[in-house]
Design an enzyme around this catalytic site. Structure first.
Site, PDB file in Angstrom:
ATOM      1  N   ASP A  37       0.845  -1.190   0.000  1.00 51.56           N
ATOM      2  CA  ASP A  37       0.000   0.000   0.000  1.00 51.56           C
ATOM      3  C   ASP A  37       0.885   1.247   0.000  1.00 51.56           C
ATOM      4  OD1 ASP A  37      -3.226   0.536   1.067  1.00 51.56           O
ATOM      5  OD2 ASP A  37      -1.786   2.203   1.080  1.00 51.56           O
ATOM      6  N   ASN A  45     -12.841  -3.025   2.766  1.00 51.70           N
ATOM      7  CA  ASN A  45     -13.699  -1.856   2.909  1.00 51.70           C
ATOM      8  C   ASN A  45     -14.698  -1.823   1.760  1.00 51.70           C
ATOM      9  OD1 ASN A  45     -12.226  -1.022   5.177  1.00 51.70           O
ATOM     10  ND2 ASN A  45     -10.728   0.056   3.902  1.00 51.70           N
ATOM     11  N   GLY A  89     -15.386   2.882   4.194  1.00 47.35           N
ATOM     12  CA  GLY A  89     -14.075   3.499   3.995  1.00 47.35           C
ATOM     13  C   GLY A  89     -13.422   3.164   2.672  1.00 47.35           C
ATOM     14  N   SER A 140     -12.067   3.631  -0.894  1.00 42.01           N
ATOM     15  CA  SER A 140     -11.636   4.784  -1.688  1.00 42.01           C
ATOM     16  C   SER A 140     -11.265   4.407  -3.117  1.00 42.01           C
ATOM     17  CB  SER A 140     -10.469   5.509  -1.016  1.00 42.01           C
ATOM     18  OG  SER A 140      -9.357   4.647  -0.876  1.00 42.01           O
ATOM     19  N   HIS A 183     -10.331  -5.149  -3.143  1.00 42.39           N
ATOM     20  CA  HIS A 183      -9.001  -5.404  -2.600  1.00 42.39           C
ATOM     21  C   HIS A 183      -9.110  -5.843  -1.153  1.00 42.39           C
ATOM     22  CE1 HIS A 183      -9.985  -1.109  -2.335  1.00 42.39           C
ATOM     23  NE2 HIS A 183      -9.339  -1.074  -1.187  1.00 42.39           N
ATOM     24  N   HIS A 213      -7.010  -5.785   2.303  1.00 41.46           N
ATOM     25  CA  HIS A 213      -5.854  -5.233   3.019  1.00 41.46           C
ATOM     26  C   HIS A 213      -5.284  -6.328   3.926  1.00 41.46           C
ATOM     27  CE1 HIS A 213      -6.801  -0.824   2.376  1.00 41.46           C
ATOM     28  NE2 HIS A 213      -8.013  -1.317   2.197  1.00 41.46           N
TER      29      HIS A 213
HETATM   30  P1  DGP Z   1      -9.614   1.513   0.444  1.00 39.01           P
HETATM   31  O1  DGP Z   1      -9.692   2.755   1.261  1.00 39.01           O
HETATM   32  O2  DGP Z   1     -10.041   0.278   1.242  1.00 39.01           O
HETATM   33  O3  DGP Z   1     -10.329   1.639  -0.871  1.00 39.01           O
HETATM   34  O4  DGP Z   1      -8.082   1.270   0.166  1.00 39.01           O
HETATM   35  C1  DGP Z   1      -7.411   1.791  -0.936  1.00 39.01           C
HETATM   36  C2  DGP Z   1      -5.948   1.739  -0.618  1.00 39.01           C
HETATM   37  O5  DGP Z   1      -5.245   1.900  -1.829  1.00 39.01           O
HETATM   38  C3  DGP Z   1      -5.450   2.807   0.328  1.00 39.01           C
HETATM   39  O6  DGP Z   1      -4.970   2.196   1.524  1.00 39.01           O
HETATM   40  C4  DGP Z   1      -4.307   3.489  -0.402  1.00 39.01           C
HETATM   41  C5  DGP Z   1      -4.024   2.550  -1.545  1.00 39.01           C
HETATM   42  N1  DGP Z   1      -3.607   3.187  -2.784  1.00 39.01           N
HETATM   43  C6  DGP Z   1      -4.258   4.184  -3.434  1.00 39.01           C
HETATM   44  N2  DGP Z   1      -3.600   4.514  -4.546  1.00 39.01           N
HETATM   45  C7  DGP Z   1      -2.509   3.708  -4.598  1.00 39.01           C
HETATM   46  C8  DGP Z   1      -1.431   3.587  -5.518  1.00 39.01           C
HETATM   47  O7  DGP Z   1      -1.337   4.278  -6.534  1.00 39.01           O
HETATM   48  N3  DGP Z   1      -0.487   2.657  -5.251  1.00 39.01           N
HETATM   49  C9  DGP Z   1      -0.557   1.859  -4.138  1.00 39.01           C
HETATM   50  N4  DGP Z   1       0.426   0.970  -3.961  1.00 39.01           N
HETATM   51  N5  DGP Z   1      -1.568   1.942  -3.239  1.00 39.01           N
HETATM   52  C10 DGP Z   1      -2.519   2.858  -3.485  1.00 39.01           C
END
Ligand code: DGP
Length: 114
Positions: A28, A87, A93, A95, A100, A102
């Site tokens: 992440d 999420n 939460g 985004s 995905h 976590h």
């Molecule tokens: P969520 O809030 O559950 O939708 O998690 C999305 C996650 O994605 C957040 O923890 C940050 C991560 N994220 C967003 N953009 C990028 C990216 O460009 N690269 C990586 N490695 N992670 C990202």
């Protein structure tokens, strides 16, 4: 196309820790724990709430892969441990609208979550 599809397509870089025919896992960009991995299907599915019976084996594969990654990273023991989080939607939460999981590890995690 979401940012995660661009990572799958190698259009933007990511620190990839696992890849197979069905999924890819990478660190992440905004880690919430010392170890914070995202496990995502290559199939475009916006969120867990939009999966169907057709996705049963894929969902099982994602969970099995998450456990295997935890083992590979040395956090799959009762002494260390890890947490898997999905999420879904605004209150959940979410985004990035690409399913995905976590994987969070290497610090004590509070319960209940914030
Ligand atoms: P969520 O809030 O559950 O939708 O998690 C999305 C996650 O994605 C957040 O923890 C940050 C991560 N994220 C967003 N953009 C990028 C990216 O460009 N690269 C990586 N490695 N992670 C990202």
């Amino acid at each position: 196309m979401t940012i995660f599809e661009k990572i799958i397509a190698r259009e933007i870089p990511a620190d990839i820790v696992h890849e197979d025919d069905l999924c890819i896992a990478f660190r992440d960009v905004s880690p919430q724990a010392p170890t914070h991995i995202l496990i995502i299907p290559k199939k475009v599915i916006p969120r867990i709430g939009e999966t169907t019976g057709d996705d049963q084996s894929l969902l099982g594969h994602l969970l099995l892969t998450a456990g295997n990654i935890a083992t590979d990273l040395g956090v799959n023991s009762t002494d260390s441990g890890f947490r898997l989080v999905i999420n879904n939607g605004k209150n959940g939460g979410e985004s990035v609208p690409h399913l995905h999981i976590h994987l969070l590890a290497d610090r004590p995690l509070e319960w209940p979550p914030g």
